[in-house]
Design an enzyme around this catalytic site. Structure first.
Site, PDB file in Angstrom:
ATOM      1  N   ASP A 125      -2.871   9.947  -6.409  1.00  0.00           N
ATOM      2  CA  ASP A 125      -3.678  10.896  -7.167  1.00  0.00           C
ATOM      3  C   ASP A 125      -4.218  12.040  -6.322  1.00  0.00           C
ATOM      4  O   ASP A 125      -4.193  12.006  -5.087  1.00  0.00           O
ATOM      5  CB  ASP A 125      -4.865  10.174  -7.812  1.00  0.00           C
ATOM      6  N   PHE A 152       0.566  16.414   1.634  1.00  0.00           N
ATOM      7  CA  PHE A 152      -0.203  15.731   0.600  1.00  0.00           C
ATOM      8  C   PHE A 152       0.635  15.706  -0.677  1.00  0.00           C
ATOM      9  O   PHE A 152       1.020  16.759  -1.195  1.00  0.00           O
ATOM     10  CB  PHE A 152      -1.530  16.437   0.347  1.00  0.00           C
ATOM     11  N   LYS A 160      -1.785   4.738   3.605  1.00  0.00           N
ATOM     12  CA  LYS A 160      -3.041   5.277   4.118  1.00  0.00           C
ATOM     13  C   LYS A 160      -3.970   4.123   4.513  1.00  0.00           C
ATOM     14  O   LYS A 160      -3.900   3.036   3.976  1.00  0.00           O
ATOM     15  CB  LYS A 160      -3.735   6.129   3.050  1.00  0.00           C
ATOM     16  N   ASP A 207       0.846  -1.188   0.000  1.00  0.00           N
ATOM     17  CA  ASP A 207       0.000   0.000   0.000  1.00  0.00           C
ATOM     18  C   ASP A 207       0.884   1.241   0.000  1.00  0.00           C
ATOM     19  O   ASP A 207       2.107   1.148   0.067  1.00  0.00           O
ATOM     20  CB  ASP A 207      -0.905  -0.013   1.246  1.00  0.00           C
TER      21      ASP A 207
END
Length: 216
Positions: free
Chosen positions: A192, A185, A139, A136
């Protein structure tokens, strides 16, 4: 280590601004949308190869079921599995990997939502009794692990490309960490912002212009 914001352990400093855009190539249509190259593609690949070495050493001759978390984890998963395969070809041990996929959604714009939405296959009974490696981007791992463990795998290990440093982060649920980063971020390398920027090879910081242009 060179003082470039990263080190061999994959820890990126809080004040690391990223590299200048002038040093790298990236899609022209994102020219005004990204602020800096946070982690270049070459650094990602080198770190992923190092994680493959760790996994090969830990699992020895076990076969593993790789659960790839879509969509953000698909590039990391593909590259990690490829490195594991190449290392097996060049050594006297081969770690057989089988890849399955699960899709999650937990972000709207640049904010994490409270709920974990599993899209598509929720039945992970094929993990029962198997050695499972979850791949992953870092998150939603706590909720996903809880879901996976209900299917009684033999063992679960987590490989995460990114783990964010958060004030209330008591422990990391990730066994193989690509990069520990500040709570920023970032996009690119399949990560994305409202389905944009997955086609960037580098991990990048969005500009204010980019956030506003693709906000929903």
């Amino acid at each position: 280590d060179k003082d470039d914001g990263t080190c061999q352990s994959g820890v990126i400093k809080d004040d690391w601004p990223g590299y200048s855009l002038d040093l790298f190539t990236y899609p022209e249509h994102y020219h005004d949308d990204i602020e800096s190259i946070y982690i270049p593609h070459g650094v990602i690949m080198n770190r992923t190869e190092r994680l493959a070495h760790y996994i090969m050493d830990d699992f020895q001759d076990d076969n593993i079921m790789v659960l790839c978390v879509l969509k953000g984890g698909y590039k990391f998963c593909a590259d990690l599995v490829e490195f594991i395969k190449i290392l097996g070809w060049n050594s006297n041990k081969y770690l057989e990997t089988r890849v399955e996929f699960i899709r999650l959604k937990s972000y709207l714009n640049d904010q994490s939502t409270e709920d974990l939405h599993i899209i598509g296959c929720r039945d992970l009974s094929f993990l029962r009794g198997k050695v499972c490696a979850i791949v992953d981007t870092g998150k939603t791992m706590k909720a996903l692990l809880k879901h996976v463990e209900t299917f009684e795998p033999k063992m679960v290990k987590v490989a995460g490309l990114l783990v964010k440093r958060l004030p209330n982060m008591a422990e990391s649920l990730t066994d193989y960490v690509g990069f520990e980063i500040p709570n920023r971020f970032v996009v690119g390398y399949a990560l994305d912002y409202n389905e944009y920027f997955r086609d960037l090879n580098h991990i990048c910081v969005l500009s204010r212009t980019g956030k506003m242009k693709y906000k929903i």
